[in-house]
Design an enzyme around this catalytic site. Structure first.
Site, short mmCIF file in Angstrom:
data_model
loop_
_atom_site.label_atom_id
_atom_site.label_comp_id
_atom_site.label_asym_id
_atom_site.label_seq_id
_atom_site.Cartn_x
_atom_site.Cartn_y
_atom_site.Cartn_z
N LYS A 477 -45.26 40.65 69.51
CA LYS A 477 -45.10 39.78 68.35
C LYS A 477 -46.27 38.80 68.37
O LYS A 477 -46.38 37.99 69.29
CB LYS A 477 -43.76 39.04 68.44
CG LYS A 477 -43.52 38.05 67.32
CD LYS A 477 -42.12 37.44 67.43
CE LYS A 477 -41.88 36.35 66.42
NZ LYS A 477 -40.59 35.66 66.64
N TRP A 478 -47.14 38.88 67.37
CA TRP A 478 -48.40 38.11 67.34
C TRP A 478 -48.21 36.94 66.37
O TRP A 478 -48.24 37.12 65.16
CB TRP A 478 -49.53 39.02 66.87
CG TRP A 478 -50.90 38.41 66.89
CD1 TRP A 478 -51.39 37.46 66.04
CD2 TRP A 478 -51.98 38.73 67.78
NE1 TRP A 478 -52.69 37.16 66.36
CE2 TRP A 478 -53.08 37.94 67.43
CE3 TRP A 478 -52.11 39.62 68.86
CZ2 TRP A 478 -54.30 38.01 68.09
CZ3 TRP A 478 -53.33 39.68 69.52
CH2 TRP A 478 -54.40 38.88 69.13
N ASP A 479 -48.02 35.75 66.94
CA ASP A 479 -47.66 34.59 66.13
C ASP A 479 -48.90 33.73 65.84
O ASP A 479 -49.93 33.85 66.51
CB ASP A 479 -46.61 33.78 66.91
CG ASP A 479 -45.69 32.97 66.02
OD1 ASP A 479 -45.98 32.84 64.81
OD2 ASP A 479 -44.67 32.46 66.55
N ASP A 548 -38.77 32.42 59.19
CA ASP A 548 -37.95 31.79 60.23
C ASP A 548 -36.56 31.47 59.68
O ASP A 548 -35.68 31.08 60.44
CB ASP A 548 -38.61 30.50 60.74
CG ASP A 548 -39.60 30.80 61.85
OD1 ASP A 548 -39.78 31.99 62.20
OD2 ASP A 548 -40.21 29.84 62.37
C1 DGJ Z 1 -42.57 30.75 65.06
C2 DGJ Z 1 -41.92 32.09 64.84
O1 DGJ Z 1 -41.76 32.33 63.47
C3 DGJ Z 1 -40.58 32.12 65.56
O2 DGJ Z 1 -39.93 33.33 65.31
C4 DGJ Z 1 -40.81 31.92 67.03
O3 DGJ Z 1 -41.53 33.00 67.55
C5 DGJ Z 1 -41.55 30.62 67.25
N1 DGJ Z 1 -42.74 30.54 66.48
C6 DGJ Z 1 -41.90 30.44 68.71
O4 DGJ Z 1 -42.66 29.33 68.92
#
Ligand code: DGJ
Length: 727
Positions: A477-479, A548
């Site tokens: 998961k690349w945030d 989110d």
């Molecule tokens: C923002 C993401 O949208 C969330 O799902 C989660 O991964 C948080 N960051 C973690 O800091």
């Protein structure tokens, strides 16, 4: 495609005719070599030479031809326009150099060939020689020696035209101040503009705005495409429905600052276009250098919104997403973010994984907090070393234990960032985007890494690689959780305000290297939910965490907007706990499941250890059901059936119409509520379909013409899912 021509050039009349399955696109080279746009719309077999441009003497419309008062760039439909020479509308390109401002672009030559070129350093669509044919059209300005090459790749069957532009200098340096991927002049202005707006936790609201006199513009200057806007714009008939009406759409394959606009002229024409945002942008070309714009994807249909959606879904799946996972069934996952946030131990993670495995889930995704000393969101980004206090067995040991439970293991990263409290920052403060002498603008106490520096990109590639090689990780998961501020002079240099685009080129190099190096890893993009859910990212990562906001009711509009253009398989959607963490709402597990299943990257994000046996049983049941229908949802055709302020009905039908999944949601119970009848779509009219839940068999034509009456249930947040299997 065989020998059929999809691009033709009528030399005698200077007419280019590009044809897709549904559309025609016509340009003409005039006697003075000016390239004008003649038509984009429903497919026609011929563009007749008697269809002439009407030249009129328009007061104050300047002419480049002495003595000719009827020829003016300000009123002609131009294929790629420049400022400075009498076209006072928004120009496709704006340049400045030692000669002055503007380009006098004249047709010089062209080339037609099978296949599709890649765009250097940028994500772009692809296809085989049988699927796509390309026209490269060269325009030239004699005075400045600048060449503008327009690229048109025609995906005939897929009904999409990919466009981009390249600017190449001759002996003289030049500064580009705007360079859009396309602009189009249309001879009407009675359009409604469709776009996807929003905010954090409420992304991709499908917005319709009637075009009035003046200008409509969306865009981003954040350094990413953003939660608020999407690099997509469509111009539709006012009366468009799901099944009828004209709609023109344009996507931009780009993740950075962009703009899309539509402006009407006093002569009732519309010019619209999309490209890199010209705010906070300039690009210096020295002699004999080239600038390549990102690619825009254009399509047209007169068959309404459903056809538009189907074209977009199919095109992105077959010609844009390069991941080998694009047509693979996606694993059902558990993500620990809303279950634990930063507060977890190895024991807790394994407890969750154990329950996830019992319920039939297939992948465990360890979210934020596994590295450095990250116990909240204020530290450690950049220090991609496992926190042994939290995870004594390390990633390798943890992944092994999770694999032993029958689950795959996935990991969260935020590689483009650097926390001010990190080893990396202490060692390389110069790698962060910040301005000497000015306090940073704070956002989670983190700064953005300067990806315009090669060594910084190399660090990101190397540090992520070493983690990915250290354990059996099959999902990332690349945030990306903040935007760019405090640009120092070395990056924001007025003469060369190139930083934002250079950042994207750096990011794309990183993504290209990592996704090529780890083809067995399924990548998900994320930016605080859907803050950078665009086609640039989708090229590398076949799915994105849509928002989110995990509340089932909040998700209805988010997922509706996302699914308007993006494939269902790309939409990350999870069942979360009640009361919901973002809005406090309590919705039934069935509705949370039914809504999350409307996204194709389905999973759970809640503390399973806090649920009772009945809830665990309910989840196991949802998972068993989803395994039977996920191929239909993830790879089938998606239909919006009906929508009111209080209800929504959608369905998914697989390729051969042998299975359909129907979902109806009613938000609030109402007194004296009207009964709702919904007609289904996409079924085989002559086939019989059995619905296990209703324990009934129906003919397809009955379901599609008579429809079904929705249950009258006096409960808030009610939903029902019906599965239909062809007999
Ligand atoms: C923002 C993401 O949208 C969330 O799902 C989660 O991964 C948080 N960051 C973690 O800091």
């Amino acid at each position: 495609m065989g020998e059929k021509k999809v691009i033709t050039f009528d030399t005698e009349n200077g007419l280019f005719h590009l044809q897709t399955r549904e559309s025609s696109y016509v340009m003409q080279v005039l006697n003075n070599q000016q390239l004008v746009h003649r038509y984009f719309g429903k497919k026609i077999s011929h563009f007749s030479t008697s269809n002439k441009i009407t030249y009129l003497d328009r007061a104050f419309a300047p002419s480049p031809i002495s003595g000719n008062r009827t020829f003016s760039l300000d009123v002609l439909p131009l294929e790629y326009s420049s400022n400075g020479l009498g076209d006072f509308r928004t120009a496709s390109v704006e340049l400045r150099n030692s000669f002055g401002v503007g380009l006098d672009l004249k047709y010089r030559t062209h080339r037609i060939y099978k296949g599709k070129p890649t765009l250097e350093g940028l994500p772009s669509s692809f296809g085989t020689d049988d699927e796509v044919e390309t026209l490269e059209l060269e325009l030239y300005d004699q005075l400045t020696e600048i060449t503008v090459t327009l690229l048109y790749s025609v995906f005939e069957e897929a009904n999409v035209l990919a466009r981009s532009a390249k600017i190449t200098t001759g002996a003289h340096p030049t500064k580009i101040e705007r360079c859009l991927s396309f602009t189009l002049d249309m001879p009407r202005k009675d359009f409604v503009v469709h776009s996807l707006m929003g905010r954090y936790g409420y992304e991709k609201e499908w917005t319709r705005t009637p075009l009035t006199s003046g200008r409509y513009e969306i865009g981003s200057v954040r350094g990413g495409s953003g939660h608020s806007q999407t690099p997509f714009i469509a111009l539709a008939d006012e009366s468009i429905t799901e099944d009828s009406g004209e709609i023109y759409t344009a996507h931009l394959v780009y993740s950075g600052n962009f703009k899309a606009f539509a402006e009407t002229s006093p002569l009732h024409h519309t010019r619209w276009g999309i490209g890199v945002n010209d705010t906070a942008f300039s690009w210096q070309l020295d002699a004999y250098q080239t600038f390549q714009t990102p690619e825009a994807l254009l399509s047209y249909t007169d068959q309404g919104l459903t056809a538009m959606t189907h074209t977009s879904h199919a095109f992105l799946k077959h010609h844009l997403i390069k991941s080998p996972f694009v047509d693979k069934v996606r694993p059902i996952l558990i993500n620990n973010w809303e279950a634990t946030y930063f507060d977890f131990t190895e024991e807790k993670i394994l407890e969750l994984a154990q329950l996830a495995s019992q319920t039939g889930m297939e992948l465990f995704v360890l979210d934020d907090g596994w590295f450095g000393h990250r116990d909240d969101d204020e530290s450690s980004l950049g220090d991609w070393f496992v926190n042994r206090q939290k995870l004594p067995s390390g990633l390798k040991g943890l992944a092994q234990s999770i694999n032993d439970l029958g689950l795959e293991f996935g990991l969260w990263f935020e590689p483009e960032m650097i926390s001010m409290d990190s080893e990396l920052y202490r060692e390389h403060p110069d790698w962060a985007i910040q301005m000497a002498g000015r306090e940073p603008i704070y956002s989670r106490e983190q700064l953005v890494l300067d990806l315009s520096q090669e060594q910084v990109c190399d660090y990101v590639i190397d540090s992520v690689t070493s983690v990915l090689e250290s354990a059996n990780i099959t999902y990332v998961k690349w945030d990306m959780n903040r935007n760019i501020t405090n640009m120092p002079e070395r990056l924001a240099n007025g003469e060369r305000y190139e930083f934002h685009h250079r950042y994207m080129l750096g990011l794309y190099r990183i993504l290209d290297t990592l996704t090529t190096r780890f083809p067995h890893i399924l990548f998900e993009s994320c930016s605080g939910g859907g803050g950078r859910n665009d086609l640039g990212m989708m090229y590398y990562m076949p799915q994105a965490w849509a928002s989110d906001n995990t509340d089932a009711i909040g998700r209805l509009s988010i997922q509706e907007g996302t699914a308007l253009i993006y494939p269902i398989s790309s939409i990350g959607a999870h069942v979360s706990a009640i009361p919901n963490h973002q809005v406090g709402r309590e919705t039934p597990l069935e509705t949370r499941g039914n809504v999350a299943m409307m996204g194709g990257a389905f999973g759970y994000e809640l503390d399973l250890t806090r649920l009772d046996a009945e809830e665990i049983q309910g989840i196991s049941h949802q998972i068993a059901t989803y395994k039977d229908i996920r191929k239909t949802i993830q790879t089938g055709h998606f239909y919006r059936l009906s929508k009111t302020d209080n209800t929504q009905a959608v369905m998914f039908v697989n390729e051969d119409s042998s299975q359909a999944v129907f979902t109806f949601i009613k938000i609030l119970a109402q007194p004296e509520a009207p009964l709702i009848q919904v007609r289904l779509k996409g079924l085989d009219p002559d086939a019989q379909y059995h619905c296990p839940r209703l324990d009934e068999t129906f003919y397809g034509d009955e379901l599609m013409n008579v429809g079904l009456t929705m249950p009258h249930v006096q409960k808030d947040y009610f939903s029902v899912q019906y599965i239909f299997n062809k007999q």
